[in-house]
Structures are given as C-alpha cells and as structure tokens.
Design an enzyme around this catalytic site. Structure first.
Site, short mmCIF file in Angstrom:
data_model
loop_
_atom_site.label_atom_id
_atom_site.label_comp_id
_atom_site.label_asym_id
_atom_site.label_seq_id
_atom_site.Cartn_x
_atom_site.Cartn_y
_atom_site.Cartn_z
N ARG A 34 0.81 -1.22 0.00
CA ARG A 34 0.00 0.00 0.00
C ARG A 34 0.84 1.26 0.00
O ARG A 34 0.35 2.33 -0.36
CB ARG A 34 -0.91 0.00 1.23
CG ARG A 34 -2.02 -1.04 1.18
CD ARG A 34 -2.81 -1.08 2.47
NE ARG A 34 -2.00 -1.57 3.58
CZ ARG A 34 -2.38 -1.56 4.85
NH1 ARG A 34 -3.58 -1.08 5.16
NH2 ARG A 34 -1.60 -2.02 5.79
N ASN A 87 1.91 -12.86 0.89
CA ASN A 87 2.33 -12.45 2.22
C ASN A 87 1.42 -11.39 2.84
O ASN A 87 1.34 -11.29 4.06
CB ASN A 87 3.77 -11.92 2.16
CG ASN A 87 4.18 -11.23 3.43
OD1 ASN A 87 4.33 -11.85 4.48
ND2 ASN A 87 4.35 -9.92 3.37
N SER A 140 -0.38 -18.97 9.48
CA SER A 140 -0.04 -18.63 10.86
C SER A 140 -0.35 -19.81 11.75
O SER A 140 -1.19 -20.66 11.41
CB SER A 140 -0.87 -17.41 11.31
OG SER A 140 -0.75 -17.20 12.70
N TYR A 153 -9.42 -13.29 13.53
CA TYR A 153 -8.10 -13.45 12.92
C TYR A 153 -7.79 -14.93 12.72
O TYR A 153 -7.35 -15.35 11.64
CB TYR A 153 -7.01 -12.80 13.77
CG TYR A 153 -5.63 -13.05 13.21
CD1 TYR A 153 -5.24 -12.49 11.99
CD2 TYR A 153 -4.72 -13.87 13.86
CE1 TYR A 153 -3.99 -12.73 11.45
CE2 TYR A 153 -3.46 -14.12 13.34
CZ TYR A 153 -3.10 -13.54 12.13
OH TYR A 153 -1.85 -13.80 11.60
#
Length: 252
Positions: A34, A87, A140, A153
């Site tokens: 970004r 990623n 994760s 999450y």
C-alpha cells in the site's frame, strides 16, 4: 533469463525480507504493497545492491479492481511469474467475540482471505499459461489453533489453511506447486498493526524470549522454493524454540 517472484505486502516484515533474499538469489521482482514510497525505496536499494529488475505496484489487496488493473497493466514479461508469495495479511484488535469491532473484522477478512484470492486468481492463470509456478501462502499458527480473543483473525488464517489445500488440489494437474508456511511469533510490525500503533503494547508481546525474525521466514520460504522440481512441501509450521503452541511461550 532471471526468474520472477511476485511478493505481496513487500513494504515491511516478511515481505521485505523475502524481496531481499530473492534479489540476492538473482530473481527479478514484482513487489506490491500500500505504501508506494517504501516500495520505491526498496526497489532502488535492491537494484543498486543486486542489479535486480523490480516492478512495483502500489495498491490494497482488498480492492479487487485495483488488483486486477495493476496486474493486467504490467508488461508481458512481468507475467512470467515463477513464484508468488501471498504475504499480505494482518490482524486488527484482540477482543472477545462479543466486543469485536466490525470494521476490524472486515479488514481482516477482506485482506487475509479475499485479498489472497484476488491475487491468486490472476497469478495462477498466468502460471497455468506458462506451464509452471509455485504459490507460497503465508498462514499462521492461528490457522492451526484458536487462542483467546483471536476469533476472527484465527478464522481468517484457518481459511488460508483450507485455501492452500484447495489450491494444491486444483493446480496439481498444471504442475504448479502450492505451499503454506505457518509461523508462530515473528517480531515484525504485526503486533504494532494489531494494536493500532501502540508500540509499547506491541513490544511486550516479544518480551522475555527470542521470537522468530522476518529473515527466518524468508529463509524457510527460499528452502521450500529451491527444492527439486519433483518435490513439493505442502505445509510447514515454524516456531521459535521458546514457543510450543499459540499460547505456550517460555519467557525468561
């Protein structure tokens, strides 16, 4: 001809470490993120240090139209992607489900799941046309277990785990490798982003033990990508020595 790696979320942390390592290994790079200023600074440094050709695309993976237009507007030579590293991802907040912030939920779901899908949709079709490729999805430990207040999450990273398996099944007939890397505690901007800029709270996450560093994950990704053509590592969980699972960390 140099191979090409496309890395999302390359402005910091694991993405930036991957860019550095793959440049060192003579890959040319497509870097997305970004923050255009960071991308351009990184591109300049890698070009000077490694003589790496770099294309930068500044956009938010949550924006489907931006993903498609930025990628489709790349010159044809940049669509010969050998390695995609998905990623880009984040966590926002650490609240019990009943107190969750709806905007935080949308940000995590749109980035971690939909953003990964938008990028993979475009690049997997390039890889099919090219007859080769390797997609590495950054998951994760939160995609393997659920911990207190991690609810949404964890759900988003469980989705990455499932999507990785689905991609592997769908793309195997095209000779495309698919791998998930699931890190435990890695000291990057992750906790600072989760706690919305609270540096002191973020620092405490890593107090008293040696966490993984972004370079550790980049080296693991390189190991996976550099295996012989007939070898695919489907799924890999990597933790600091001091961490046994999502909630068990031995601190000094």
């Amino acid at each position: 001809m140099a191979k090409i790696a496309l890395i999302t979320g390359a402005t910091a942390g694991i993405g930036e470490a991957c860019a550095e390592l793959f440049a060192r290994e003579n890959y040319n790079l497509v870097l997305t993120g970004r923050r255009l200023d960071r991308l351009e600074k990184l591109a300049g440094r890698l070009n000077k240090k490694h003589n790496t050709e770099v294309a930068v695309c500044a956009f938010d993976v949550r924006d489907r139209e931006q993903v498609i237009s930025n990628f489709e507007n790349l010159p044809a030579k940049w669509k010969k992607v050998d390695v995609l590293i998905n990623n880009a991802g984040l966590s926002q907040g650490l609240d019990p489900i009943q107190n969750g912030n709806l905007d935080d939920w949308d940000t995590m779901i749109d980035t971690n799941i939909k953003g990964l899908l938008y990028v993979s949709k475009v690049v997997s079709n390039w890889m099919i046309a090219n007859g080769k490729g390797h997609i590495v999805n950054i998951g994760s430990i939160a995609g393997k277990e659920v911990y207190p207040n991690g609810n949404v999450y964890c759900a988003s990273k469980h989705a990455v785990d499932a999507l990785n398996k689905g991609m592997r099944i769908d793309l195997v007939q095209h000779g495309i490798k698919v791998t998930a890397i699931h890190p435990g505690a890695v000291e990057t901007e992750f906790s600072e982003v989760r706690f919305k800029g609270d540096k002191e709270r973020a620092k405490k996450v890593y107090d008293g033990f040696d966490p993984l560093m972004a370079e550790d994950i980049a080296e693991t990704i390189w190991f996976v990508v550099s295996r012989p053509k007939h070898v695919n590592i489907n799924d890999l969980l990597i933790m600091p020595t001091a961490q046994a699972n999502a909630t068990t960390i031995v601190r000094k």
